[in-house]
Design a protein around this motif. Structure first.
Motif, PDB file in Angstrom:
ATOM      1  N   ARG A  31     110.263  15.381  50.347  1.00  0.00           N
ATOM      2  CA  ARG A  31     109.219  15.036  51.330  1.00  0.00           C
ATOM      3  C   ARG A  31     109.704  15.151  52.763  1.00  0.00           C
ATOM      4  NH1 ARG A  31     107.194   9.268  48.848  1.00  0.00           N
ATOM      5  NH2 ARG A  31     107.162   9.877  46.651  1.00  0.00           N
ATOM      6  N   HIS A 275     102.460   7.968  53.834  1.00  0.00           N
ATOM      7  CA  HIS A 275     103.871   7.647  54.066  1.00  0.00           C
ATOM      8  C   HIS A 275     104.022   6.230  54.597  1.00  0.00           C
ATOM      9  CE1 HIS A 275     108.060   8.485  54.781  1.00  0.00           C
ATOM     10  NE2 HIS A 275     107.954   8.247  56.071  1.00  0.00           N
ATOM     11  N   TRP A 314     102.679   8.427  45.014  1.00  0.00           N
ATOM     12  CA  TRP A 314     103.728   8.486  46.027  1.00  0.00           C
ATOM     13  C   TRP A 314     105.128   8.494  45.420  1.00  0.00           C
ATOM     14  CZ3 TRP A 314     101.321   3.587  48.628  1.00  0.00           C
ATOM     15  CH2 TRP A 314     100.119   3.933  49.261  1.00  0.00           C
TER      16      TRP A 314
END
Length: 330
Positions: A31, A275, A314
């Protein structure tokens, strides 16, 4: 406090060197682009989770740090290489440390025999594993660049470790290592500051200085935006409607302007929001006083199931699973 995204490449390179699959860790590492900002809490948890789960040996963090290359430190790494002497390199690191940590923390001092670079304990500690990686990387970096480098005179860390770990640290650094200190310290013989850097290049140094100065100016603007985003996000989450339009309104800018500023870092509003929510979720899950339904509401989800689905997207694990892992480790 944060680290630059390039630093997380150390862990990827360590996984590659040891031929470890670790798909969950690799997915999280993927990421972060080299110029991203990674919160210290995220780096610490990622490193500790990985080493506690799949690493062998007494102090695997030292092996991670030993994978260091200039690219892991970004422009700061190449700038240090272009310096004239070791002492010059230490001063350059101190001047531009904000490019790495987002803050200037390092202190440099000398006495009659040694020079010392040290870092105080911060409100958001790195922890022993991350500190061990950082100092192992620093010493390894210098060992590779200097001709006949002297061992450090001494090293100190904040945390206390087992006798077996302490022995592993002293063997790696080839010097006395103290634990339980108020600072993380690295000491070198004073005369070693005059040692020339083999890849010194005054012309390149001037170019890199200009680049680093420009990056510092950009960093200041980006940090201000990040602070504004996080400060206003908590209000938007409490209201249950964290949209781009509402955030832009709170920041007194057009939605397109906010989109463009986020796009400079390669992310959309939804990516930034995910995030930020993930970081908050990890903090809330560490608080035993909050149940999962309360955490869902704090993050702006209308129901716990929506939070669970998002957290799995996530991280690849459920919030309950993450909490059980933390409980076992504590």
């Amino acid at each position: 406090m944060r680290i630059n995204g390039a630093w997380t490449g150390l862990l990827t390179d360590w996984l590659d060197q040891n031929q470890l699959d670790a798909p969950g860790t690799r997915s999280r590492l993927a990421r972060y682009a080299p110029d991203d900002s990674v919160p210290v809490a995220v780096w610490r948890e990622l490193l500790e989770d990985t080493l506690d789960t799949i690493a062998t040996g007494v102090a695997p963090e030292l092996d991670v740090g030993a994978c260091v290359q200039p690219r892991h430190v970004g422009v700061l790494g190449y700038l240090v290489l272009a310096c004239e002497t070791l002492g010059d390199a230490m001063l350059a690191y101190q001047r531009y440390e904000r490019l790495f940590y987002g803050e200037q923390l390092a202190q440099i001092d000398t006495d009659g025999t040694d020079a010392e670079i040290r870092w105080p304990q911060t409100p958001e500690p790195l922890g022993q594993k991350a500190d061990g990686v950082a100092i192992a990387a620093l010493v390894t970096f210098l060992r590779r660049q200097l001709d006949d480098p002297p061992p450090p005179s001494g090293i100190a860390f904040h945390d206390v470790v087992s006798p077996e770990q302490a022995s592993a640290y002293e063997a790696f650094f080839d010097c006395p290592v103290v634990f339980g200190d108020d600072f993380v310290r690295v000491r070198f013989p004073l005369h070693s500051l005059q040692m020339p850097m083999p890849r010194r290049d005054p012309t390149l140094r001037q170019l890199l200085n200009r680049q680093a100065d420009a990056l510092l100016q950009t960093l200041s603007r980006d940090q201000l935006l990040e602070e504004q985003l996080h400060r206003n996000l908590l209000r938007l989450l409490a209201e249950g409607d964290p949209t781009l339009e509402r955030m832009a309104r709170r920041l007194h800018m057009a939605p397109r302007t906010l989109q463009r500023r986020l796009a400079r870092h390669g992310m959309s509003w939804q990516q930034w929001l995910d995030h930020a929510r993930e970081q908050l979720a990890r903090q809330y899950l560490a608080d035993p006083g909050l149940n999962l339904n309360e955490i869902a509401l704090l993050l702006g989800f209308s129901e716990q199931s929506a939070f669970t689905r998002s957290f799995q997207r996530w991280t690849g694990e459920t919030p309950g699973g993450r909490r059980r892992v933390r409980d076992r480790r504590s």
